[in-house]
Design a protein around this motif. Structure first.
Motif, PDB file in Angstrom:
ATOM      1  N   LEU A  86      -3.496  25.180  -4.966  1.00  0.00           N
ATOM      2  CA  LEU A  86      -3.234  24.174  -5.992  1.00  0.00           C
ATOM      3  C   LEU A  86      -4.515  23.449  -6.379  1.00  0.00           C
ATOM      4  O   LEU A  86      -4.796  23.240  -7.562  1.00  0.00           O
ATOM      5  N   VAL A  87      -5.306  23.070  -5.379  1.00  0.00           N
ATOM      6  CA  VAL A  87      -6.548  22.350  -5.656  1.00  0.00           C
ATOM      7  C   VAL A  87      -7.508  23.227  -6.463  1.00  0.00           C
ATOM      8  O   VAL A  87      -8.142  22.756  -7.422  1.00  0.00           O
ATOM      9  N   LEU A  88      -7.607  24.495  -6.123  1.00  0.00           N
ATOM     10  CA  LEU A  88      -8.488  25.409  -6.846  1.00  0.00           C
ATOM     11  C   LEU A  88      -8.028  25.605  -8.285  1.00  0.00           C
ATOM     12  O   LEU A  88      -8.850  25.705  -9.210  1.00  0.00           O
ATOM     13  N   LEU A  89      -6.722  25.661  -8.494  1.00  0.00           N
ATOM     14  CA  LEU A  89      -6.196  25.802  -9.849  1.00  0.00           C
ATOM     15  C   LEU A  89      -6.536  24.576 -10.692  1.00  0.00           C
ATOM     16  O   LEU A  89      -6.985  24.703 -11.844  1.00  0.00           O
ATOM     17  N   VAL A  90      -6.342  23.386 -10.125  1.00  0.00           N
ATOM     18  CA  VAL A  90      -6.673  22.152 -10.849  1.00  0.00           C
ATOM     19  C   VAL A  90      -8.170  22.096 -11.150  1.00  0.00           C
ATOM     20  O   VAL A  90      -8.579  21.730 -12.262  1.00  0.00           O
ATOM     21  N   MET A 128     -12.842  22.885   0.081  1.00  0.00           N
ATOM     22  CA  MET A 128     -11.722  23.797   0.311  1.00  0.00           C
ATOM     23  C   MET A 128     -12.106  25.237  -0.012  1.00  0.00           C
ATOM     24  O   MET A 128     -11.735  26.172   0.705  1.00  0.00           O
ATOM     25  N   ALA A 129     -12.877  25.429  -1.086  1.00  0.00           N
ATOM     26  CA  ALA A 129     -13.313  26.770  -1.453  1.00  0.00           C
ATOM     27  C   ALA A 129     -14.262  27.338  -0.400  1.00  0.00           C
ATOM     28  O   ALA A 129     -14.197  28.523  -0.061  1.00  0.00           O
ATOM     29  N   LEU A 130     -15.152  26.514   0.133  1.00  0.00           N
ATOM     30  CA  LEU A 130     -16.084  26.969   1.167  1.00  0.00           C
ATOM     31  C   LEU A 130     -15.344  27.398   2.433  1.00  0.00           C
ATOM     32  O   LEU A 130     -15.660  28.431   3.032  1.00  0.00           O
ATOM     33  N   ALA A 255     -18.621  26.946  -9.757  1.00  0.00           N
ATOM     34  CA  ALA A 255     -18.582  28.408  -9.684  1.00  0.00           C
ATOM     35  C   ALA A 255     -17.723  28.909  -8.534  1.00  0.00           C
ATOM     36  O   ALA A 255     -16.974  29.885  -8.688  1.00  0.00           O
ATOM     37  N   LEU A 256     -17.826  28.280  -7.369  1.00  0.00           N
ATOM     38  CA  LEU A 256     -17.077  28.773  -6.215  1.00  0.00           C
ATOM     39  C   LEU A 256     -15.572  28.571  -6.361  1.00  0.00           C
ATOM     40  O   LEU A 256     -14.806  29.525  -6.173  1.00  0.00           O
ATOM     41  N   PRO A 257     -15.085  27.362  -6.712  1.00  0.00           N
ATOM     42  CA  PRO A 257     -13.635  27.227  -6.929  1.00  0.00           C
ATOM     43  C   PRO A 257     -13.113  28.122  -8.050  1.00  0.00           C
ATOM     44  O   PRO A 257     -12.054  28.746  -7.911  1.00  0.00           O
ATOM     45  N   VAL A 263     -10.451  35.486  -8.226  1.00  0.00           N
ATOM     46  CA  VAL A 263     -10.238  36.574  -7.272  1.00  0.00           C
ATOM     47  C   VAL A 263      -8.808  36.550  -6.741  1.00  0.00           C
ATOM     48  O   VAL A 263      -8.137  37.589  -6.658  1.00  0.00           O
ATOM     49  N   LEU A 264      -8.342  35.368  -6.375  1.00  0.00           N
ATOM     50  CA  LEU A 264      -6.981  35.261  -5.850  1.00  0.00           C
ATOM     51  C   LEU A 264      -5.954  35.623  -6.914  1.00  0.00           C
ATOM     52  O   LEU A 264      -4.944  36.275  -6.632  1.00  0.00           O
TER      53      LEU A 264
END
Length: 275
Positions: A86-90, A128-130, A255-257, A263-264
């Motif tokens: 959810l955090v990555l989507l936001v 979170m992405a790391l 870039a990472l998130p 990818v997900l």
């Protein structure tokens, strides 16, 4: 100065890469949380906070960071992974929709409380992405970082040699559209090499790395916007010869998130089509 920059970069790589591949999850998460808090400290310098506001902001961030580490330890990676989605989507929506609009209209709200929340959100999504990337596939993190470094270098040299058309003169006068083209060209070659050498299995990597490159450019410009508001040249002096931590990771923060979200999403689509 160049010698100091090179020594700092070598030391960072000498510590970062072994930590990425050899650290257990909680140690890695703790190290990355410490860096995220450094990022929060530098971000607070953009916001012209009072001394009391800055101390409160940093204290809240540190306590929140400790609480997140406790939750990760107690609940495990499986729980953490689904919270991260959810955090990555936001974060992806923020970087690919909100930030481009803000840069296009040269406007982003100046309310301190809002920008304090933005700083927390940026560091949370990066952390979170790391953690997620290290647990799933550390090589993905190296691909993202190398993509941003390659794009930055190519943009610099292409801009120096051919730059005539300013990208965002009111925010970052040194950046040009020719630099952007150089970055995309270099990353395109990199993506082709990854596919041809078998490092990745699909040509989708080309589109993904181009999106990641564009997100990195947005991150650079977004930080420049805040530095210009605060009349700062660097975000800090955390890295000798390089300036602040945010100056070095401003492209990686989006870039990472964004890359992990892509990818997900691609993996989910593959699983869906398999049925």
């Amino acid at each position: 100065m160049l010698k100091i920059r090179v020594i700092t970069a070598v030391v960072l790589l000498g510590v970062f890469i072994p930590a990425l591949f050899l650290s257990p999850m909680m140690l890695w998460a703790s190290l990355m949380m410490a860096l995220a808090l450094v990022g929060i400290r530098e971000w607070s310098g953009f916001l012209t906070l009072t001394n009391r506001q800055e101390k409160g902001y940093l204290l809240f961030s540190a306590l929140a960071g400790l609480y997140l580490l406790f939750l990760l330890y107690q609940s495990g990676f499986h729980w953490f992974f689904y919270q991260s989605l959810l955090v990555l989507l936001v974060a992806t929506i923020f970087w690919l929709v909100v930030v481009p609009l803000a840069l296009f209209f040269h406007y982003f709200p100046r309310q301190k409380w809002l920008n304090m929340l933005v700083g927390l959100g940026l560091m949370l999504s990066l952390w979170m992405a790391l953690v997620t990337t290290q647990e799933l596939n550390p090589m993905f993190l190296l691909v993202i970082i190398s993509t941003i470094w390659l794009a930055d270098s190519a943009a610099y040299f292409a801009g120096k040699q051919f730059g005539k058309h300013k990208l965002a003169p009111a925010i970052s006068p040194g950046k040009t559209w020719e630099g952007v083209a150089g970055a995309l060209f270099a990353v395109g070659i990199y993506a082709c090499l990854l596919k041809l050498t078998g490092a990745v299995s699909t040509w989708w990597v080309l589109g993904c790395l181009w999106v990641i490159t564009i997100a990195g450019i947005y991150g650079d410009l977004f930080e420049s916007l805040f530095k210009r508001r605060a009349n700062l040249k660097d975000s800090g002096q955390f890295l000798p010869g390089h300036g602040g931590l945010l100056d070095r990771i401003d492209g990686v923060i989006p870039a990472l998130p964004v890359g992990l979200c892509l990818v997900l999403w691609f993996h989910y689509m593959q699983q869906s089509y398999a049925f």
